[in-house]
Design an enzyme around this catalytic site. Sequence first.
Site, PDB file in Angstrom:
ATOM      1  N   HIS A  72       0.841  -1.192   0.000  1.00 46.50           N
ATOM      2  CA  HIS A  72       0.000   0.000   0.000  1.00 46.50           C
ATOM      3  C   HIS A  72       0.877   1.242   0.000  1.00 46.50           C
ATOM      4  CE1 HIS A  72      -4.163  -1.603   1.489  1.00 46.50           C
ATOM      5  NE2 HIS A  72      -3.644  -2.333   0.518  1.00 46.50           N
ATOM      6  N   TYR A 201      -9.314   5.688   7.030  1.00 41.79           N
ATOM      7  CA  TYR A 201      -9.498   6.120   8.419  1.00 41.79           C
ATOM      8  C   TYR A 201     -10.541   7.234   8.432  1.00 41.79           C
ATOM      9  CZ  TYR A 201      -5.219   3.637   9.814  1.00 41.79           C
ATOM     10  OH  TYR A 201      -4.281   2.673  10.076  1.00 41.79           O
ATOM     11  N   PRO A 293      -4.297   0.605  18.601  1.00 39.58           N
ATOM     12  CA  PRO A 293      -4.070   0.069  17.255  1.00 39.58           C
ATOM     13  C   PRO A 293      -4.190   1.094  16.130  1.00 39.58           C
ATOM     14  CG  PRO A 293      -6.232  -0.579  18.060  1.00 39.58           C
ATOM     15  CD  PRO A 293      -5.538   0.090  19.207  1.00 39.58           C
ATOM     16  N   LYS A 297       1.203   0.252  15.033  1.00 36.11           N
ATOM     17  CA  LYS A 297       2.591   0.256  15.498  1.00 36.11           C
ATOM     18  C   LYS A 297       2.989  -0.957  16.334  1.00 36.11           C
ATOM     19  CE  LYS A 297       4.177   3.866  13.619  1.00 36.11           C
ATOM     20  NZ  LYS A 297       3.615   3.307  12.396  1.00 36.11           N
ATOM     21  N   TYR A 385       3.725   6.855   9.892  1.00 34.25           N
ATOM     22  CA  TYR A 385       2.973   5.650   9.540  1.00 34.25           C
ATOM     23  C   TYR A 385       3.860   4.590   8.887  1.00 34.25           C
ATOM     24  CZ  TYR A 385      -1.303   3.060   8.467  1.00 34.25           C
ATOM     25  OH  TYR A 385      -2.291   2.105   8.434  1.00 34.25           O
TER      26      TYR A 385
END
Length: 392
Positions: A72, A201, A293, A297, A385
């Site tokens: 991704h 998200y 979550p 990480k 990220y």
Amino acid sequence: MRTTVGIIGAGPAGLLLARLLHRAGIDSVVLESRDRAYVEHRQRAGILEQGTVDVLRAAGAGERMDREGLRHDGIELRFDRRRHRVDFPGLTGGRSVMVYAQTEVCKDLIALQLKEGGPLLFEAEALAVEGAEGDRPRIRFRHQGREDVLECDHAVGCDGFWGVARKAFPAALSRTFERTYPYAWLGILADVAPSHDELVYARHDRGFALLSMRSPSVSRLYLQVPADADADKWSDEEIWDELERRLETDDDWRLERGPITQKSVTPMRSFVHEPMRHGRLFLAGDAAHIVPPTGAKGLNLAVGDVVTLARALAHEKETGSAKLLDAYSATCVRRVWQAERFSYDMTTMLHPAPDATPFDARLQLARLDRIASSRAAGTDLAEGYTGFPLVG
């Protein structure tokens, strides 16, 4: 039983550490309290940072990941019915993430350990770690109905938050930092193709939602729910209806529905134990730290720990110097707190708290709008990220 490094726990941290040590010519024994089937099927994280992907490849554990994993190059943020894509390679100089479930990572590492590595004992329950201050720590464990002792030069607790390793740290030495969040995640697995090709998200006044996936035909989705929620009290139709509300946009995007095969509730917590070393006992992964979550990480922090530790143990073997082992805790803790900060920021930006005011809601939207309108803010999110450096 005698070995150089005794490892408690056959999750991704313990298994990867054993693999890295094997390739460095350092022998180890892994003790796992559960059976193999349990370890290979427990559902956990599914996002691998760029550094984690690189480590697995270098360790000879990346073949199936590269074949079946989903690379991704970004995520999508949704708020106020708007959509904004964060372009990872464009903002980080080429970094990305891989969707590949922790269960699959464990399967790959178990197969390699059983084929090439040292002993891996399932249903071997660690009872205590003794003598961490001396030259030969001991791990007392129960296996096949009898108690035994594993003597080692170094003991490593990769046995999670509830394990025995952290309990061996003197109370006077230990410091803990913790935050419990007033909400949880209701997660589902569904036999339906993902409704978007990247993770979504979504911040909504009704609560956070996440659209994720396990494969091109299996979707993984989450809803923010009260901390005491019971997954069984949510019908399939109620879950899909709520996901649809929270993920809605002003364009023609639609959520695809399918049979739900699993439901579970995940609590939200931040936790750090300092230090991560006491004498010849080291902590790695969830034994030392927990993150909510939202930032993906947990598994990746564990990888950072064991890469740092394996490097330090190899350095000691090659040079006789304990310099890197002495720096292990400080090196890891710096990275841990950056991941804690990132995960906290993502969590509080996307989850409306039960007691949130209109002012709080507008601040969340302002933070999201800043990311959508500023390359610098987008870069900060993309760098966090895709992962912080694995070693200092």
